[in-house]
Scaffold this motif. Structure first.
Motif, short mmCIF file in Angstrom:
data_model
loop_
_atom_site.label_atom_id
_atom_site.label_comp_id
_atom_site.label_asym_id
_atom_site.label_seq_id
_atom_site.Cartn_x
_atom_site.Cartn_y
_atom_site.Cartn_z
N TYR A 114 24.25 39.83 -84.22
CA TYR A 114 23.00 39.08 -84.25
C TYR A 114 21.85 40.08 -84.22
CZ TYR A 114 25.35 34.65 -83.07
OH TYR A 114 26.14 33.53 -83.08
N GLY A 116 18.33 28.96 -81.17
CA GLY A 116 16.95 28.57 -81.25
C GLY A 116 16.03 29.72 -80.86
N PRO A 117 14.73 29.50 -80.90
CA PRO A 117 13.77 30.56 -80.60
C PRO A 117 13.67 30.89 -79.12
CG PRO A 117 12.62 28.52 -81.06
CD PRO A 117 14.07 28.26 -81.35
N LEU A 164 18.03 30.65 -74.05
CA LEU A 164 18.39 30.40 -75.44
C LEU A 164 19.39 29.28 -75.54
CD1 LEU A 164 18.84 34.14 -76.41
CD2 LEU A 164 17.04 32.66 -77.29
N PHE A 191 28.12 38.99 -75.01
CA PHE A 191 27.26 39.90 -75.75
C PHE A 191 27.26 41.29 -75.14
CE2 PHE A 191 24.81 37.35 -78.75
CZ PHE A 191 25.07 36.06 -78.33
N GLY A 192 27.00 42.27 -75.99
CA GLY A 192 26.69 43.60 -75.52
C GLY A 192 25.24 43.65 -75.06
N ALA A 193 24.85 44.82 -74.55
CA ALA A 193 23.49 44.98 -74.01
C ALA A 193 22.46 45.19 -75.10
CB ALA A 193 23.47 46.15 -73.04
N PHE A 197 22.52 42.83 -81.50
CA PHE A 197 23.52 42.50 -80.49
C PHE A 197 24.87 42.23 -81.16
CE2 PHE A 197 20.98 42.14 -76.70
CZ PHE A 197 19.71 41.82 -77.17
N LYS A 226 32.71 30.52 -75.41
CA LYS A 226 31.46 31.20 -75.17
C LYS A 226 31.44 32.54 -75.89
CE LYS A 226 33.12 33.69 -71.12
NZ LYS A 226 32.96 33.92 -69.67
N LEU A 227 30.23 33.03 -76.14
CA LEU A 227 30.05 34.37 -76.67
C LEU A 227 29.75 35.33 -75.52
CD1 LEU A 227 27.88 33.70 -79.83
CD2 LEU A 227 30.33 34.15 -79.72
N GLN A 230 11.64 36.62 -80.13
CA GLN A 230 12.29 35.63 -80.98
C GLN A 230 13.70 35.32 -80.51
OE1 GLN A 230 10.57 34.25 -83.73
NE2 GLN A 230 8.90 35.39 -82.78
N GLY A 231 14.29 34.30 -81.11
CA GLY A 231 15.69 34.01 -80.85
C GLY A 231 16.60 34.93 -81.63
N LEU A 232 17.87 34.64 -81.64
CA LEU A 232 18.86 35.48 -82.31
C LEU A 232 19.19 34.91 -83.69
CD1 LEU A 232 21.33 35.90 -79.32
CD2 LEU A 232 19.61 37.51 -80.09
N PHE A 291 30.80 38.96 -83.94
CA PHE A 291 29.51 38.60 -84.52
C PHE A 291 28.52 39.74 -84.31
CE2 PHE A 291 30.63 34.10 -84.81
CZ PHE A 291 31.59 33.98 -83.81
N GLN A 297 17.60 40.35 -83.21
CA GLN A 297 16.53 39.69 -82.47
C GLN A 297 15.24 40.48 -82.62
OE1 GLN A 297 16.89 39.51 -78.13
NE2 GLN A 297 16.11 37.43 -78.16
N TYR A 321 22.25 29.99 -72.92
CA TYR A 321 22.35 31.38 -72.51
C TYR A 321 21.06 31.79 -71.81
CZ TYR A 321 26.32 31.78 -75.71
OH TYR A 321 27.53 31.61 -76.35
N GLY A 355 21.43 41.69 -72.75
CA GLY A 355 22.00 40.76 -73.71
C GLY A 355 22.09 39.37 -73.09
N LYS A 398 29.72 37.61 -89.44
CA LYS A 398 30.78 37.22 -88.53
C LYS A 398 32.13 37.64 -89.10
CE LYS A 398 30.92 32.69 -90.72
NZ LYS A 398 29.81 32.96 -91.65
N PHE A 443 36.12 36.36 -88.60
CA PHE A 443 37.11 35.46 -87.99
C PHE A 443 38.52 35.94 -88.29
CE2 PHE A 443 33.87 33.20 -86.38
CZ PHE A 443 33.47 32.00 -86.96
N LEU A 491 21.91 35.17 -86.81
CA LEU A 491 23.26 35.63 -87.14
C LEU A 491 23.23 36.48 -88.41
CD1 LEU A 491 26.33 35.50 -86.58
CD2 LEU A 491 26.39 33.45 -88.02
N PHE A 536 26.09 33.82 -70.91
CA PHE A 536 26.49 32.41 -71.09
C PHE A 536 26.32 31.62 -69.81
CE2 PHE A 536 28.80 28.97 -72.93
CZ PHE A 536 29.68 28.51 -71.96
#
Lengths: 112, 111
Positions: A36, B103-104, B90, A102-104, A90, A99-100, A42-44, A34, A38, B35, B42, A49, A51, A46, B45
């Motif tokens: 994302y 979410g935000p 998050l 994430f990178g930095a 990200f 779970k995801l 704010q949130g993330l 994925f 940001q 998260y 980043g 993706k 699969f 998408l 989880f």
């Protein structure tokens, strides 16, 4: 162990120039990948993706990414960057229902 | 169609206190993940809830606990707050393991 590496902490590009953000992952099984975005505070959101199937995936806002299993990479690209694309990006890896990881993140700055 | 919602937006707590954060998933989603995103990092989880049970857990101490209700909404509880718990929390929802929508966030500051 599952991990994601985004080698570039900051990238600056001129508006209208092309963009490539790098992502390398380590995952023991078939990865779901994925990207994302940001914006500050704010949130993330998408972007896209992967699969299975076609290794070149298209996302929102004109972004695309290519999955290369042999290189364990999933780089994000955009042919012509807009000023509004400035944000933090990200890359994440996970399995189905898992779970995801994430990178930095890579902070993108756009010069007008 | 409302996306993932979280409350409150911001929160300031003192060390040693307890806090509860809330999340309502996107319509049609049954799985909620939490998260923690520290400044400049980043997201990490914490845990995931499905059918009102904790399905997976990340590397977080037992001070972090959660709950999922029959309507799929979820809470994250953190006890005995530490300064290091200051972060953006998050919530993400998904439909039985498909892509997660975030979410935000709730910005928690521990003083």
């Amino acid at each position: 162990a599952q991990s994601v590496t985004q080698p570039d902490i900051h990238i600056t590009v001129s508006e209208g120039a092309s963009l490539e953000l790098r992502c390398n992952y380590s995952y023991g099984a078939t990865p779901y990948l994925f990207w994302y975005v940001q914006s500050p505070g704010q949130g993330l959101q998408l972007l896209l993706k992967y699969f299975s199937g076609d290794t070149l995936v298209q996302g929102i806002k004109g972004f695309e990414a290519e999955f290369k299993r042999s290189q364990s990479s999933f780089n994000l690209r955009k042919p012509s960057v807009l000023w509004s694309d400035a944000a933090e990006y990200f890359c994440a890896v996970g399995g189905y229902g898992n779970k995801l990881v994430f990178g930095a993140g890579t902070i993108l700055r756009v010069k007008s | 169609d409302a996306g993932v919602t979280q409350s409150p937006t911001h929160l300031i707590k003192t060390r040693g206190q307890q806090v509860t954060l809330r999340c309502s998933p996107k319509s049609g989603h049954d799985t909620v993940s939490w998260y923690q995103q520290a400044l400049g990092q980043g997201p990490q989880f914490i845990f995931q809830y499905y059918e009102e049970e904790e399905r997976q857990r990340g590397n977080f101490p037992d001070r972090f606990s959660g709950h999922q209700y029959p309507n799929y909404s979820s809470e994250l509880n953190v006890n005995a707050l530490l300064l290091g718990d200051s972060a953006l929390y998050l919530c993400a929802s998904s439909r039985s393991g498909f892509e997660q929508y975030f979410g935000p966030g709730t910005r928690l500051t521990v003083t």
